[in-house]
Every structure is written in C-alpha cells, then in structure tokens.
Design a protein around this motif. Sequence first.
Motif, mmCIF file in Angstrom:
data_model
loop_
_atom_site.group_PDB
_atom_site.id
_atom_site.type_symbol
_atom_site.label_atom_id
_atom_site.label_comp_id
_atom_site.label_asym_id
_atom_site.label_seq_id
_atom_site.Cartn_x
_atom_site.Cartn_y
_atom_site.Cartn_z
ATOM 1 N N TYR A 68 0.616 -1.112 0.084
ATOM 2 C CA TYR A 68 -0.140 -0.176 0.058
ATOM 3 C C TYR A 68 0.919 1.187 0.077
ATOM 4 N N ILE A 90 -11.132 -1.234 0.750
ATOM 5 C CA ILE A 90 -10.664 -0.312 1.784
ATOM 6 C C ILE A 90 -11.632 1.033 1.412
ATOM 7 N N THR A 121 -17.726 -2.125 3.888
ATOM 8 C CA THR A 121 -16.127 -2.651 3.380
ATOM 9 C C THR A 121 -16.448 -3.950 3.136
ATOM 10 N N TYR A 156 -8.866 4.389 7.823
ATOM 11 C CA TYR A 156 -9.597 3.746 6.857
ATOM 12 C C TYR A 156 -10.067 2.251 7.674
ATOM 13 N N SER A 188 -10.827 -1.687 6.362
ATOM 14 C CA SER A 188 -10.346 -2.566 5.374
ATOM 15 C C SER A 188 -10.848 -4.161 5.655
#
Length: 216
Positions: A5, A105, A144, A189, A191
């Motif tokens: 990432y 995400i 998500t 975030y 995820s």
Amino acid sequence: MIILYAFISEERHQSLLNRYLPVFSEEIKRDILRYKRWQDAQLSLLGKVLLRHGLRTYYNIPDVEIGVLPNKKPYLKGHNLHFNISHSKELVVCAIAEYPLGIDIEYNDPKISYHDFTFQMTPNEIQEIQDAEDEMNGFFTYWTRKEAVIKAHGAGMILPLESFEIANDECIIEDEKFFIKKIFIHEDYHSYMASSDPEIKKTIPLFKHFEGDILA
C-alpha cells in the motif's frame, strides 16, 4: 499473501508519472492520463506499480500480461496467482495471493450518513448498525465487507449489496460460500478481504508500505 500500500502525494505527482508511466503499455498510459484529477490518475498508476513491484519482488515474476474475464475482473495470464486493488481517498492497496480474493478499503468519512444507504441494506444489517456502539463504524464495517465480497465474487455492480447478507464473516452467493477477514492498514480507513477459499481466514498477510520513489 502480500498486501502492498501507498499514499498519494500531489508534490510527487509529476515525478511519479515521469518515472513509472514509461514502463507500461500505451493503452495503460492512456487509461491513467485520461483522468482529470491528479488524485485519480495517481491512484490508478500506483495500483499498477504496486502490483508490478509485488510480482517482481515477492513472486519472481518480472513481466506479466493482465487479461480481463467476461465479468470484467482482471487476472494474471499464465500464473496461478490472484490480485485485487482498492483505493479510497489518499490510500491505494494491492493484495496478491495464491487464491481468488477481493479487498476493499474505505476512508472513514465523517460527512457520510448511513441513512442515505439503507435502501441497499437488509433489515438485519440496518439493525446491526443501529445496535453498534459507533454507528458510523458499524456502517463502514458493513460497506467494506460487502464490497470485498462483491470483488471476490467478480459480479461487480450487477450484484446488489442488499441481495446477500454476511453473518459471522461468512456469506453465500449463488450457492458459493465466501469468507471475510478484517485487516488493519491505517486508523483512518476500514479494510476487509474476502475469498471463496477458507484459507483466507488463516492467512497472516505480509504488509509492505511504500513511500517516495522506492518502487522498482
């Protein structure tokens, strides 16, 4: 499994384009440069760079051809590996694994109201969000997980979010069972990953965060 990432940067945008665009085909270059916002262009570019770097560095695959299945899901031609890319706000993530998967995400945007999305939820899901200690956290958990499953399934927008329900991090779509796993990438975030292979529940991913121009 490896999860790579990176965060986008306006300051580095032109240098990233100059360095990495030349390694891709003319078609991919056009796809990236068609975006009007630099954020979208860089997210698209970095997703492809992370995939390329991950395959080269961790799977010893220097060059690969990406095909597209009838359901529009991309795949690696000639290799028994699978990947999925997701991005939100300023973060882009690429997951590579030995089994099919989806990863999603979502930026924890305080301006979003879950009430605007209840038409895409089952009654049980609405109740679960309302019963959560933090309703917004409950909403992003719902969203998500659902997106990760849809990406693992490969149906895309054809599959309505309200058409299936997740319980105990599992769900069934068209007689196919999917397993969901929460992962932590950044505190701002949410995820999740999903796969039809139960191995995903036991997998401990290797996380790699990239900054600057260190991608090969």
